[in-house]
Design an enzyme around this catalytic site. Structure first.
Site, PDB file in Angstrom:
ATOM      1  N   ASP A 135       0.861  -1.188   0.000  1.00 57.88           N
ATOM      2  CA  ASP A 135       0.000   0.000   0.000  1.00 57.88           C
ATOM      3  C   ASP A 135       0.894   1.233   0.000  1.00 57.88           C
ATOM      4  OD1 ASP A 135      -2.298   1.828   0.501  1.00 57.88           O
ATOM      5  OD2 ASP A 135      -3.343  -0.042   0.914  1.00 57.88           O
ATOM      6  N   HIS A 150      -3.095   3.061  -4.562  1.00 54.06           N
ATOM      7  CA  HIS A 150      -2.454   2.642  -3.309  1.00 54.06           C
ATOM      8  C   HIS A 150      -1.021   2.157  -3.542  1.00 54.06           C
ATOM      9  CE1 HIS A 150      -5.884   2.890  -0.493  1.00 54.06           C
ATOM     10  NE2 HIS A 150      -6.615   2.678  -1.563  1.00 54.06           N
ATOM     11  N   GLU A 185      -9.930   2.369  -5.224  1.00 54.89           N
ATOM     12  CA  GLU A 185      -9.688   3.785  -4.952  1.00 54.89           C
ATOM     13  C   GLU A 185      -8.538   4.367  -5.775  1.00 54.89           C
ATOM     14  OE1 GLU A 185     -11.217   3.989  -0.384  1.00 54.89           O
ATOM     15  OE2 GLU A 185      -9.109   3.540  -0.675  1.00 54.89           O
TER      16      GLU A 185
HETATM   17  C1  TNX Z   1     -10.856   1.829   1.960  1.00 52.19           C
HETATM   18  S1  TNX Z   1     -11.683  -0.942   1.262  1.00 52.19           S
HETATM   19  C2  TNX Z   1      -9.788   1.102   1.463  1.00 52.19           C
HETATM   20  C3  TNX Z   1      -8.597   0.909   2.305  1.00 52.19           C
HETATM   21  C4  TNX Z   1      -8.710   1.636   3.614  1.00 52.19           C
HETATM   22  C5  TNX Z   1     -10.105   1.453   4.158  1.00 52.19           C
HETATM   23  C6  TNX Z   1     -10.273   2.052   5.516  1.00 52.19           C
HETATM   24  C7  TNX Z   1     -10.597  -0.723   0.238  1.00 52.19           C
HETATM   25  C8  TNX Z   1     -10.494  -1.708  -0.809  1.00 52.19           C
HETATM   26  N1  TNX Z   1      -9.824   0.373   0.317  1.00 52.19           N
HETATM   27  O1  TNX Z   1      -7.449   1.317   1.613  1.00 52.19           O
HETATM   28  O2  TNX Z   1      -7.782   1.109   4.483  1.00 52.19           O
HETATM   29  O3  TNX Z   1     -11.023   2.051   3.269  1.00 52.19           O
HETATM   30  O4  TNX Z   1     -11.509   1.743   6.068  1.00 52.19           O
END
Ligand code: TNX
Length: 631
Positions: free
Chosen positions: A205, A279, A350
Site C-alpha cells: 500500500d 495505493h 480507490e
Molecule cells: C478503503 S476498502 C480502502 C482501504 C482503507 C479502508 C479504511 C478498500 C479496498 N480500500 O485502503 O484502508 O477504506 O476503512
C-alpha cells in the site's frame, strides 16, 4: 447455631451448578445440528485417542490435539493408529464418515459417557471437529499453562456440521502497519477456533511494501520503510525527505514460505494481495519511473493528503507505460511461486484518475486501444493484469472497482463498497467474495467514539451480526463466501488488532459458516460472553463495546435536544447524570427520550446488568450530542 453439614451440602451444590453452567454447549460458529444428550464424557489419564482411518494427516491432527491438551491439562493422551478392540471405552476416536452431506469440511461428533467419536470425509473436517471439541471442553482448555483441579468433561452431544460457504476469510493489512511473521502466525492461531479458512494478506500500500521481490530489490530496500510517526493518523508532522526511515519491515521468501506452511497445517489458505494501480506510493517511491511523470515520492507516513477520488500527489502506477506491465509481471512471477493458493488479489481500489488524464502516455493509450476515455483505462489495465496473473497459473481477483468500465473475463470480485457491487458481479456471472463495509469493516470503532479510538466510521457488533453473504438479488451460485477486513491505518499493534477483531469476527464467522436459520442474536451474545471468558484465559484482547450505550439524539417540538439511548442487549439498564457527577445504578434510569434542561453541559451515561456495571461510562458534551441528532 451454625449448621456445618448444611453449608457443606450447599457448597457442593454450588460447585455442581457452576460446573454445569460451565458445561453449557456454546459453539461459535453455530453448528448445523446440535442434539444434546444427558451425561458427559470425562477425559483422564487413561483416555486414549484412536485414529482408525485417515492416515498421516489425521494422526497429525490427533497428535496436535493431544499436545495442546497436555499444555492446559497436564494430561498426556496416547495416540494410537489402530482399530478399537470390542469393549474398549474411554476413548476419542477418528474415523471416516460415509455421510456425503457433510462435504469436504464437515464432520460429525458424537459424545457419550464412554467416548467422543469424530467422523469426517477429509482431514479438514476432522480438524474442525477438534475445534468444536475444544469449545465443548471447560474454558481452561485454552490456558497456556497447566490448570489443576479441573474435571475435563465434555457434555454428551451429537453434532452434524458443515460450512455454508467455502470462503471464510479474514484480511490483515500488514502494509499500513507491519506485523511480524510471529504475529501473523498468532493471527492464524486466533482465527482457526472459529473455522476461518482464508487469510488475506494486504501486502502493499502507500505506507509500505511488505514482500521481498528478488528481481526488484528497491521495493523492500526503500518501499518497506518510512519515517516513524506516533500521532493521530492523517494528522502527523510532515516528513522531511532526508529523515531516517525507521519504521517498517517485510517478509523474505523464507518468511512467506513459513507462514504459508504454518497456515496450511491449520487448514488456512493464504491469499496475497498486491494493490495496484492505486495505493501504490511505496512502489513508486522505490521505482519513480512507474508513475506517468516519474515523480519523486516518499513512502507515505500518515500526514494529511487526499488520494481518492482526486489525488494531490501522483501515487498511481502509469497504465500508459509498458514498464508498468513488466514490473507487474516480475512481481507476480515471484508471488505466484511463493503462494500455492489459487487466487492472487491485485487490488484495484480507490484509484485516482486525475494524473492519468493529464498524461500523454495515457492519452496515447486511449487512442491506440480505442478506449472510450479515461473511464475505460483502469479496465484496460485490469484486463492486462489478469492475463499476467493467468500466465503464472493463478486466478485474478480485485476490489469491486474492477467492475467499472468492464470486468476482465475471468476475474473474481471482492465486493466491499456495498452489497450492490456483489449483486452486480454475480449477475455478470463472476465469482464474488462479499465483504461489504457496512457489516465487515473491522477498522471501524465498535462502541462510542468518545471511548473507542475514533476512526471515521462505526460498526457495532449487532450490525456485524446481520451480515448475510448472499444479499437479496444476488445469484447465490457465484457467492464464494465472505470476509472481515482489518485495515490497519489506526491499528498500531497486535493488542489493538485483537481488540478490533473480537468479538466482531465471531459474528462474521457465524455468518459465513452457519445456516441462516440457525443464527440467533440473543443466543449468539450469550456465546460471546463464553468466548470472553476464554479470551481472558488465553490473554487475548477484545472489545466489550456490546455492553456500552448507543447514544444519539433528537429534538422536541421547541427545538430542545433529547438524548436517545439504546442498548444492543435487552437486559441492560442505562443510568445517567446531568450534573457532571459520575452515575451509578442509584442514579435516574433512562427509559425514554426527555428534553434536556438548558444548563446541562454533559450527559454522563453508564450501563448495568443485574446490579453490575457492564459497560463503560460515556460522557457526552451537549455540543457533541447536538451533532448526533438523527432526523
Ligand atoms: C478503503 S476498502 C480502502 C482501504 C482503507 C479502508 C479504511 C478498500 C479496498 N480500500 O485502503 O484502508 O477504506 O476503512
Amino acid at each position: 447455631m451454625k449448621k456445618p453439614f448444611l453449608s457443606f451440602v450447599f457448597f457442593l451444590a454450588t460447585i455442581a451448578i457452576s460446573a454445569r453452567a460451565q458445561q453449557k454447549i456454546s459453539i461459535i460458529p453455530e453448528p448445523v445440528s446440535v442434539k444434546s444428550g444427558s451425561g458427559k464424557f470425562v477425559i483422564n489419564n487413561n483416555t486414549a485417542v484412536y485414529v482408525i482411518s485417515g492416515g498421516d494427516s489425521i494422526i497429525k491432527i490427533a497428535k496436535d490435539f493431544s499436545e495442546k491438551f497436555y499444555q492446559s491439562s497436564g494430561i498426556k493422551l496416547a495416540v494410537k493408529n489402530a482399530n478399537v478392540q470390542p469393549g474398549v471405552k474411554n476413548l476419542i476416536q477418528f474415523q471416516k464418515s460415509n455421510n456425503k452431506t457433510i462435504g469436504r469440511e464437515g464432520y460429525e461428533l458424537s459424545v457419550s459417557a464412554s467416548s467422543a467419536i469424530i467422523k469426517y470425509n477429509n482431514a479438514a473436517g476432522a480438524f474442525y471437529a477438534i475445534q468444536t471439541l475444544y469449545q465443548l471442553l471447560p474454558n481452561e482448555v485454552v490456558s497456556k499453562v497447566a490448570v489443576k483441579n479441573i474435571q475435563w468433561t465434555i457434555p454428551s452431544v451429537n453434532i452434524i456440521d458443515y460450512p455454508g460457504f467455502r470462503w471464510r476469510g479474514l484480511m490483515l493489512d500488514v502494509a499500513r502497519n507491519f506485523f511480524t511473521k510471529a504475529e501473523v502466525k498468532q493471527f492464524i492461531d486466533e482465527m482457526i477456533p472459529y473455522k476461518y479458512n482464508i487469510l488475506h494478506l494486504h501486502l502493499t500500500d502507500d505506507e509500505g511494501w511488505r514482500i521481498e521481490i528478488k528481481s526488484l530489490p528497491n521495493l523492500t530496500k526503500i518501499g518497506a520503510y518510512r519515517g516513524k510517526r506516533l500521532g493521530k493518523w492523517a494528522n502527523t508532522t510532515v516528513a522531511n525527505p532526508d529523515e531516517p526511515k525507521e519504521y517498517g519491515g517485510y517478509y523474505t521468501h523464507e518468511d512467506v514460505q513459513e507462514i504459508v506452511q504454518y497456515a496450511a497445517e491449520r487448514f488456512v489458505d493464504v491469499m496475497p494481495e498486491i494493490d495496484v494501480p492505486g495505493h501504490s506510493r511505496a512502489a513508486v517511491a522505490s521505482y519513480p519511473e512507474l508513475t506517468c511523470s516519474s515523480n519523486k515520492m516518499t513512502v507515505y507516513d500518515g500526514v494529511k493528503y487526499v488520494n481518492w477520488p482526486v489525488a494531490v500527489k501522483e501515487t498511481m502506477l502509469c497504465p500508459g507505460k509498458e514498464i508498468t506491465y513488466s514490473f507487474i509481471d516480475k512481481v507476480v512471477t515471484e508471488v505466484a511461486q511463493l503462494f500455492p493458493f489459487e487466487y492472487i488479489h491485485m487490488g484495484g481500489d480507490e484509484c485516482a484518475k486525475n494524473f492519468w488524464e493529464a498524461s500523454d502516455s495515457v492519452q496515447q493509450l486511449i487512442k491506440r486501444e480505442g478506449l472510450k476515455g479515461i473511464s475505460e483505462v483502469q479496465s484496460y489495465f485490469s484486463k492486462r493484469v489478469e492475463k499476467i496473473v493467468e500466465s503464472h497459473g493463478k486466478k485474478f481477483m480485485g476490489w469491486n472497482e474492477i467492475i467499472d468500465g468492464g470486468l476482465p473475463p475471468s476475474a473474481a470480485v471482492m465486493a466491499y463498497r456495498d452489497e450492490s457491487w456483489g449483486v452486480e458481479a454475480t449477475m455478470q456471472k463472476h465469482d464474488v467474495v462479499m465483504t461489504p463495509l457496512q457489516y465487515t469493516y473491522l477498522d471501524y470503532f465498535q462502541s462510542d467514539s468518545l471511548v473507542d479510538p475514533p476512526v471515521y466510521d462505526k460498526l457495532r457488533l449487532n450490525q456485524t451480526y446481520k451480515f448475510n453473504p448472499v444479499p437479496s438479488g444476488a445469484d447465490a451460485a457465484f457467492i464464494m463466501g465472505g470476509q472481515g477486513n482489518l485495515w490497519t491505518e489506526q491499528v498500531p499493534n497486535m493488542r489493538t488488532a485483537q481488540f478490533m477483531l473480537w468479538p466482531r469476527s465471531l459474528a462474521i464467522a457465524e455468518s459465513v459458516w452457519s445456516p441462516n436459520d440457525k443464527k440467533n442474536w440473543l443466543h449468539f451474545t450469550e456465546k460471546v460472553e463464553y468466548a470472553f471468558a476464554r479470551f481472558d484465559i488465553a490473554k487475548v484482547k477484545y472489545s466489550r463495546g456490546m455492553f456500552d450505550a448507543i447514544i444519539t439524539a433528537k429534538k422536541d417540538a421547541s427545538g430542545k435536544l433529547m438524548p436517545v439511548i439504546e442498548t444492543e442487549l435487552p437486559d441492560i439498564d442505562v443510568y445517567y447524570s446531568l450534573n457532571e457527577s459520575n452515575p451509578d445504578e442509584y442514579y435516574p434510569k433512562y427509559t425514554a427520550p426527555f428534553s434536556l434542561p438548558d444548563d446541562v453541559a454533559t450527559i454522563k451515561v453508564v450501563t448495568y446488568r443485574k446490579g453490575k456495571q457492564v459497560g463503560k461510562q460515556i460522557n457526552v458534551p451537549v455540543e457533541e450530542l447536538g451533532k448526533r441528532v438523527v432526523e
